[in-house]
Design a protein around this motif. Structure first.
Motif, PDB file in Angstrom:
ATOM      1  N   GLN A   1       0.817  -1.205   0.000  1.00 37.84           N
ATOM      2  CA  GLN A   1       0.000   0.000   0.000  1.00 37.84           C
ATOM      3  C   GLN A   1       0.858   1.265   0.000  1.00 37.84           C
ATOM      4  OE1 GLN A   1      -3.180   0.058  -0.398  1.00 37.84           O
ATOM      5  NE2 GLN A   1      -3.555   2.248  -0.090  1.00 37.84           N
ATOM      6  N   VAL A   2       1.892   1.291   0.842  1.00 36.12           N
ATOM      7  CA  VAL A   2       2.750   2.477   0.920  1.00 36.12           C
ATOM      8  C   VAL A   2       3.509   2.679  -0.394  1.00 36.12           C
ATOM      9  CG1 VAL A   2       4.780   3.463   2.043  1.00 36.12           C
ATOM     10  CG2 VAL A   2       2.993   2.420   3.422  1.00 36.12           C
ATOM     11  N   ARG A   3       3.998   1.616  -0.978  1.00 32.90           N
ATOM     12  CA  ARG A   3       4.718   1.744  -2.249  1.00 32.90           C
ATOM     13  C   ARG A   3       3.792   2.231  -3.359  1.00 32.90           C
ATOM     14  NH1 ARG A   3       8.525  -3.240  -3.671  1.00 32.90           N
ATOM     15  NH2 ARG A   3       9.178  -1.671  -5.191  1.00 32.90           N
ATOM     16  N   SER A   4       2.552   1.771  -3.326  1.00 39.36           N
ATOM     17  CA  SER A   4       1.584   2.239  -4.312  1.00 39.36           C
ATOM     18  C   SER A   4       1.296   3.726  -4.153  1.00 39.36           C
ATOM     19  CB  SER A   4       0.282   1.432  -4.181  1.00 39.36           C
ATOM     20  OG  SER A   4      -0.721   1.930  -5.049  1.00 39.36           O
ATOM     21  N   LEU A   5       1.164   4.176  -2.906  1.00 42.37           N
ATOM     22  CA  LEU A   5       0.906   5.598  -2.658  1.00 42.37           C
ATOM     23  C   LEU A   5       2.115   6.459  -3.021  1.00 42.37           C
ATOM     24  CD1 LEU A   5      -0.947   5.265   0.778  1.00 42.37           C
ATOM     25  CD2 LEU A   5      -1.966   5.930  -1.410  1.00 42.37           C
ATOM     26  N   LEU A   6       3.302   5.925  -2.771  1.00 42.90           N
ATOM     27  CA  LEU A   6       4.515   6.667  -3.136  1.00 42.90           C
ATOM     28  C   LEU A   6       4.633   6.825  -4.645  1.00 42.90           C
ATOM     29  CD1 LEU A   6       7.113   5.147  -0.637  1.00 42.90           C
ATOM     30  CD2 LEU A   6       6.323   7.510  -0.698  1.00 42.90           C
TER      31      LEU A   6
ATOM     32  N   SER B   1      11.831   2.754  -2.004  1.00 45.68           N
ATOM     33  CA  SER B   1      10.694   3.365  -2.699  1.00 45.68           C
ATOM     34  C   SER B   1      10.582   4.853  -2.366  1.00 45.68           C
ATOM     35  CB  SER B   1       9.394   2.645  -2.314  1.00 45.68           C
ATOM     36  OG  SER B   1       9.420   1.302  -2.723  1.00 45.68           O
ATOM     37  N   ILE B   2      10.845   5.197  -1.102  1.00 43.36           N
ATOM     38  CA  ILE B   2      10.803   6.612  -0.700  1.00 43.36           C
ATOM     39  C   ILE B   2      11.854   7.404  -1.461  1.00 43.36           C
ATOM     40  CG2 ILE B   2      11.191   8.214   1.214  1.00 43.36           C
ATOM     41  CD1 ILE B   2      10.007   6.116   3.091  1.00 43.36           C
ATOM     42  N   GLN B   3      13.052   6.858  -1.556  1.00 42.49           N
ATOM     43  CA  GLN B   3      14.133   7.543  -2.256  1.00 42.49           C
ATOM     44  C   GLN B   3      13.826   7.691  -3.748  1.00 42.49           C
ATOM     45  OE1 GLN B   3      17.400   4.998  -1.256  1.00 42.49           O
ATOM     46  NE2 GLN B   3      17.404   5.606   0.902  1.00 42.49           N
ATOM     47  N   GLN B   4      13.283   6.638  -4.346  1.00 42.83           N
ATOM     48  CA  GLN B   4      12.948   6.693  -5.777  1.00 42.83           C
ATOM     49  C   GLN B   4      11.830   7.698  -6.038  1.00 42.83           C
ATOM     50  OE1 GLN B   4      12.048   2.595  -6.635  1.00 42.83           O
ATOM     51  NE2 GLN B   4      14.204   2.016  -6.929  1.00 42.83           N
ATOM     52  N   SER B   5      10.837   7.704  -5.168  1.00 47.64           N
ATOM     53  CA  SER B   5       9.726   8.645  -5.314  1.00 47.64           C
ATOM     54  C   SER B   5      10.196  10.084  -5.175  1.00 47.64           C
ATOM     55  CB  SER B   5       8.636   8.341  -4.277  1.00 47.64           C
ATOM     56  OG  SER B   5       7.587   9.284  -4.344  1.00 47.64           O
ATOM     57  N   PHE B   6      11.082  10.321  -4.202  1.00 50.52           N
ATOM     58  CA  PHE B   6      11.587  11.684  -4.001  1.00 50.52           C
ATOM     59  C   PHE B   6      12.396  12.138  -5.216  1.00 50.52           C
ATOM     60  CE2 PHE B   6      14.456  14.909  -2.384  1.00 50.52           C
ATOM     61  CZ  PHE B   6      13.616  15.693  -1.595  1.00 50.52           C
ATOM     62  N   ALA B   7      13.221  11.214  -5.743  1.00 50.75           N
ATOM     63  CA  ALA B   7      14.030  11.567  -6.910  1.00 50.75           C
ATOM     64  C   ALA B   7      13.160  11.862  -8.131  1.00 50.75           C
ATOM     65  CB  ALA B   7      15.010  10.442  -7.218  1.00 50.75           C
ATOM     66  N   GLU B   8      12.014  11.200  -8.225  1.00 51.20           N
ATOM     67  CA  GLU B   8      11.148  11.364  -9.385  1.00 51.20           C
ATOM     68  C   GLU B   8      10.291  12.631  -9.307  1.00 51.20           C
ATOM     69  OE1 GLU B   8       7.509   8.967 -11.668  1.00 51.20           O
ATOM     70  OE2 GLU B   8       8.659   8.004 -10.057  1.00 51.20           O
ATOM     71  N   PHE B   9       9.754  12.923  -8.120  1.00 50.86           N
ATOM     72  CA  PHE B   9       8.778  14.006  -8.001  1.00 50.86           C
ATOM     73  C   PHE B   9       9.369  15.306  -7.457  1.00 50.86           C
ATOM     74  CE2 PHE B   9       6.172  10.132  -7.760  1.00 50.86           C
ATOM     75  CZ  PHE B   9       5.275  10.392  -8.787  1.00 50.86           C
ATOM     76  N   ASN B  10      10.652  15.308  -7.073  1.00 49.59           N
ATOM     77  CA  ASN B  10      11.239  16.533  -6.525  1.00 49.59           C
ATOM     78  C   ASN B  10      12.536  16.885  -7.257  1.00 49.59           C
ATOM     79  OD1 ASN B  10       9.637  17.202  -3.853  1.00 49.59           O
ATOM     80  ND2 ASN B  10       9.827  14.980  -3.971  1.00 49.59           N
TER      81      ASN B  10
END
Length: 287
Positions: A120-125, A278-287
């Motif tokens: 669920q968290v990975r999907s939301l990220l 996943s947090i690191q990948q999401s941050f790199a993608e959206f920020n």
């Protein structure tokens, strides 16, 4: 001069202080083990001619020059000698700290299904829904939820920070996740060394009891003046085998449980690393 203790240091101290304190619990377990040996295993009801032994324990009964013979399995264990209460203490220690570890690791996993939480968290990220992911962490709780929440909170703060460049933000995010993981690890690994140690020590102490029993057996074999004392010989051999059985049983249980809890800790750590990536990948993608 007063020393300022950081919030992280206070959390580390709190986690190290949590759980059972071996310095307090083990002496209590030793006292219980001795009482079991004297008053449960050594109960006159476990031996032949119990009416001649009186009440209480065989150890405190006045048996003038008469050897006592067990009449039950508990009596046989009692005849294992002075090493038996030590081995009983080891067994009780393994049981107590295994229950404690099971409860702690159960709480560390959180309230819901851990695999579903990770998915669920990975999907939301992947959708950059940080607030919804934080709500999932509040529902899950536990060590995994705490680490993920700390990472997401830092993620959210850094996404609005205009003073750092992207590389600096990634470094700060990684550091926050690593510190949060480090804070949780002492609670997960506490008292594991006790199970690991008893897995080895129980066998060695049992070997000591075995050697003592065999010494008694050979002494009886050589002191009979040509006719070995069969009763003394059998007592020595039984003492050796009883200690061996108790030690091997305790050691086997301790090793099995230690490996089981180690695998549980590794599983929790893997889940944390999985979401952290996943947090690191999401941050790199959206920020």
């Amino acid at each position: 001069m007063e020393m300022n203790v950081s919030k992280n240091d206070e959390q580390v101290v709190a986690r190290k202080a949590g759980g059972l304190n071996p310095a307090v619990i083990i002496p209590i377990i030793l006292a219980i083990g001795v009482c079991i040996y004297l008053f449960v295993l050594g109960s006159p009801g476990n031996f032949k001619d119990a009416d001649k032994l009186g009440a209480g324990s065989v150890a405190f009964s006045d048996v003038e020059g008469k050897d006592i013979h067990p009449d039950s399995f508990l009596g046989i264990i009692y005849k294992g000698g002075v090493i038996v209460p030590i081995l009983i203490t080891f067994m009780l220690t393994v049981i107590v700290f295994s229950i404690e570890r099971a409860l702690v690791l159960g709480r560390a996993a959180g309230k819901g299904n851990l695999d579903n939480f990770v998915i669920q968290v990975r999907s939301l990220l992947n959708q950059n829904k940080i607030d919804e992911a934080l709500e999932e962490c509040d529902r899950q709780q536990g060590s995994v939820g705490n680490v993920v929440k700390e990472g997401l909170t830092t993620y959210k703060a850094l996404s609005h920070d205009t003073t750092l460049n992207k590389e600096q933000k990634m470094v700060a995010l990684n550091k926050a996740i690593e510190e949060a993981t480090t804070l949780e690890m002492p609670m997960l690994e506490k008292n594991m060394m006790i199970l690991s140690t008893l897995g080895t020590v129980a066998t060695l102490v049992a070997l000591l009891g075995t050697v003592i029993g065999m010494i008694k057996a050979f002494f009886a074999l050589g002191s009979g003046g040509g006719t070995p004392d069969a009763a003394a010989l059998s007592t020595g051999i039984s003492e050796a085998l009883i200690n061996t059985a108790l030690g091997i049983g305790t050691s086997a249980i301790a090793i099995i449980l230690y490996n089981y809890f180690t695998s549980k800790i590794d599983g929790l750590t893997y889940k944390i690393d999985e979401i952290a990536m996943s947090i690191q990948q999401s941050f790199a993608e959206f920020n």
